[in-house]
Scaffold this motif. Sequence first.
Motif, short mmCIF file in Angstrom:
data_model
loop_
_atom_site.label_atom_id
_atom_site.label_comp_id
_atom_site.label_asym_id
_atom_site.label_seq_id
_atom_site.Cartn_x
_atom_site.Cartn_y
_atom_site.Cartn_z
N ALA A 11 0.82 -1.21 0.00
CA ALA A 11 0.00 0.00 0.00
C ALA A 11 0.85 1.26 0.00
O ALA A 11 0.52 2.25 -0.65
CB ALA A 11 -0.95 -0.02 1.20
N GLU A 12 1.98 1.23 0.72
CA GLU A 12 2.81 2.43 0.83
C GLU A 12 3.51 2.78 -0.48
O GLU A 12 4.03 3.89 -0.64
CB GLU A 12 3.84 2.27 1.94
N ASP A 13 3.53 1.85 -1.45
CA ASP A 13 4.19 2.11 -2.74
C ASP A 13 3.19 2.40 -3.85
O ASP A 13 3.59 2.72 -4.97
CB ASP A 13 5.04 0.89 -3.14
N GLN A 14 1.90 2.28 -3.58
CA GLN A 14 0.92 2.35 -4.67
C GLN A 14 0.76 3.75 -5.25
O GLN A 14 0.44 3.89 -6.44
CB GLN A 14 -0.42 1.79 -4.20
N ASP A 15 1.01 4.78 -4.46
CA ASP A 15 0.93 6.13 -5.01
C ASP A 15 2.03 6.37 -6.04
O ASP A 15 1.83 7.11 -7.02
CB ASP A 15 0.99 7.18 -3.90
N ASP A 16 3.21 5.75 -5.84
CA ASP A 16 4.26 5.84 -6.85
C ASP A 16 3.78 5.21 -8.15
O ASP A 16 3.99 5.77 -9.24
CB ASP A 16 5.53 5.12 -6.37
N PHE A 17 3.14 4.06 -8.05
CA PHE A 17 2.62 3.41 -9.25
C PHE A 17 1.56 4.28 -9.93
O PHE A 17 1.50 4.36 -11.15
CB PHE A 17 2.03 2.04 -8.89
N ARG A 18 0.74 4.94 -9.12
CA ARG A 18 -0.27 5.82 -9.69
C ARG A 18 0.40 6.95 -10.46
O ARG A 18 -0.04 7.31 -11.56
CB ARG A 18 -1.17 6.39 -8.58
N ASP A 19 1.48 7.50 -9.94
CA ASP A 19 2.19 8.58 -10.63
C ASP A 19 2.81 8.08 -11.93
O ASP A 19 2.72 8.73 -12.98
CB ASP A 19 3.27 9.16 -9.73
N TRP A 20 3.48 6.92 -11.87
CA TRP A 20 4.12 6.38 -13.08
C TRP A 20 3.07 6.03 -14.14
O TRP A 20 3.25 6.37 -15.31
CB TRP A 20 4.92 5.12 -12.72
N ALA A 21 2.00 5.38 -13.72
CA ALA A 21 0.95 5.00 -14.67
C ALA A 21 0.28 6.24 -15.25
O ALA A 21 -0.05 6.28 -16.45
CB ALA A 21 -0.08 4.11 -13.98
N GLY A 22 0.08 7.26 -14.42
CA GLY A 22 -0.52 8.49 -14.91
C GLY A 22 0.33 9.17 -15.98
O GLY A 22 -0.19 9.70 -16.96
N MET A 23 1.65 9.11 -15.80
CA MET A 23 2.54 9.68 -16.80
C MET A 23 2.39 8.95 -18.13
O MET A 23 2.27 9.58 -19.20
CB MET A 23 3.99 9.59 -16.31
N MET A 24 2.33 7.64 -18.10
CA MET A 24 2.18 6.87 -19.33
C MET A 24 0.81 7.08 -19.95
O MET A 24 0.67 7.16 -21.17
CB MET A 24 2.42 5.39 -19.06
N LEU A 25 -0.22 7.18 -19.12
CA LEU A 25 -1.57 7.39 -19.63
C LEU A 25 -1.70 8.74 -20.32
O LEU A 25 -2.29 8.85 -21.40
CB LEU A 25 -2.57 7.29 -18.48
N ARG A 26 -1.13 9.77 -19.72
CA ARG A 26 -1.25 11.12 -20.31
C ARG A 26 -0.48 11.26 -21.60
O ARG A 26 -0.89 12.00 -22.49
CB ARG A 26 -0.75 12.17 -19.30
N HIS A 27 0.64 10.53 -21.71
CA HIS A 27 1.52 10.76 -22.86
C HIS A 27 1.64 9.55 -23.78
O HIS A 27 2.54 9.49 -24.60
CB HIS A 27 2.91 11.18 -22.37
N GLY A 28 0.74 8.60 -23.62
CA GLY A 28 0.63 7.52 -24.60
C GLY A 28 1.72 6.48 -24.55
O GLY A 28 1.88 5.70 -25.48
N GLY A 29 2.50 6.42 -23.50
CA GLY A 29 3.49 5.37 -23.39
C GLY A 29 4.71 5.55 -24.27
O GLY A 29 5.45 4.61 -24.53
N GLY A 30 4.96 6.76 -24.78
CA GLY A 30 6.12 7.00 -25.62
C GLY A 30 7.41 6.85 -24.86
O GLY A 30 7.44 6.82 -23.64
N PRO A 31 8.55 6.75 -25.55
CA PRO A 31 9.80 6.43 -24.89
C PRO A 31 10.55 7.61 -24.33
O PRO A 31 11.56 7.44 -23.67
CB PRO A 31 10.61 5.80 -26.05
N ARG A 32 10.11 8.84 -24.58
CA ARG A 32 10.93 10.01 -24.24
C ARG A 32 10.50 10.65 -22.94
O ARG A 32 9.40 10.48 -22.45
CB ARG A 32 10.87 11.04 -25.38
N GLY A 33 11.43 11.46 -22.39
CA GLY A 33 11.13 12.34 -21.27
C GLY A 33 10.62 11.60 -20.06
O GLY A 33 11.09 10.55 -19.67
N GLY A 34 9.60 12.20 -19.41
CA GLY A 34 9.07 11.66 -18.18
C GLY A 34 8.51 10.27 -18.34
O GLY A 34 8.54 9.46 -17.41
#
Length: 423
Positions: free
Chosen positions: A172-195
């Motif tokens: 549970a203490e790590d799930q917010d990190d996963f939410r941030d990482w997944a959110g980055m991929m969701l917003r930007h389509g999973g591309g290889p660059r930057g964030g």
Amino acid sequence: MDHENAGADRTPPSPPPELFSHEFATDPYPAYAWLREHAPVHRTALPSGVEAWLVTRYADARETLADPRLSKNPAHHSEAAHGKGKVGIPGERSANLMTHLLNIDPPDHTRLRRLVSKAFTPRRVAAFEPRVRELADRLVDGFAERGSADLIHEFAFPLPIYAICDMLGVPAEDQDDFRDWAGMMLRHGGGPRGGVGRAVKRMRAYLAELIHRKRGDLGDDLISGLIRASDHGEHLTEDEAAAMAFILLFAGFETTVNLIGNGTYALLRHSEQRRLLQDALAAGDTGALRTAVEELLRYDGPVELATWRFATEPLEIGGQRIGTGDPVLVVLAAADRDPARFADPDTLDLTRGDNPHLGYGHGIHYCLGAPLARLEGRIALTALFGRLPDLRLAAEPADLRWRGGLIMRGLRELPVEFEPVRG
């Protein structure tokens, strides 16, 4: 769209529609209708510069999804078709994450699917239902008293990400990190660059470390199940386990985000169908709820195109000659609106009975996580339309933004209003 299709039924009476524009992203279905009629197997340049064949008719799509001459392995992609710097072909980056079910063929696919299926059973999904209901209710509690929400960011996105994290065994203490990482991929389509690239690397490193820790302390979670999975003395390698966890996480949340978002949006725009759903919820009619979810998957499903396939030999699809190494994309969204298979396909009908849609694919690559996505979809609709009976759209449809990309189809935001629920 500058290629003619030798398999077209007739000379088109008008120029082909423009693909991949803003208008197309908002509503691709008129363009797909044109393609089904005039160019059902159509070669086009994708935004990345890669040229691929689009398969749009239901019968062709179903056959293509099950054709063993079409490989999932990007190594079969012809160099001539790579276009601008091999952009957009899966498997050309993060190679240590790519040994998963979406990118391999039998016999490796058969072995991995058999092993993973042992850990991803119907019993495990069914046992998870109370936890998903708890998550859905908690999320609705977070905005119920306010009378407004963005259902993508406050409900459709966090519900599946927290659910799949729980199922995988992410603490549970790590799930917010996963939410941030997944959110980055969701917003930007999973591309290889930057964030996005940094998010993928952090997620990969975390999963590798988590798998290493769990090997010494196995639990009842999915990652522990992946580690335990064996068949005839075979085991998942460390890279295979990490890649499988990654794809289950990414595919397991994004498809459900879009199922909830697209489905809710469709219901908010079809008041009579929304009343049918709410009547079924009030009556406790679980069968009607299941049928409704299947229709939402058909009508505007979360996966617009199936993942890449590559011809391993010359073949014919819908009368069109496909060359060795050519990329092929099955347009699930077009196939599921094909009038040759579905009566009144552009009509949302939550009572539709004969509904063998391709929303989660077909054949040996049928989505392994489909039962979990369906469960989450049913629970999400119950929580939203059961607890917020006057839920309504708080924006003009033309003002809503749809995420770009080729595979998934989903809204960037879904603002809604409702009578505040106190206590």
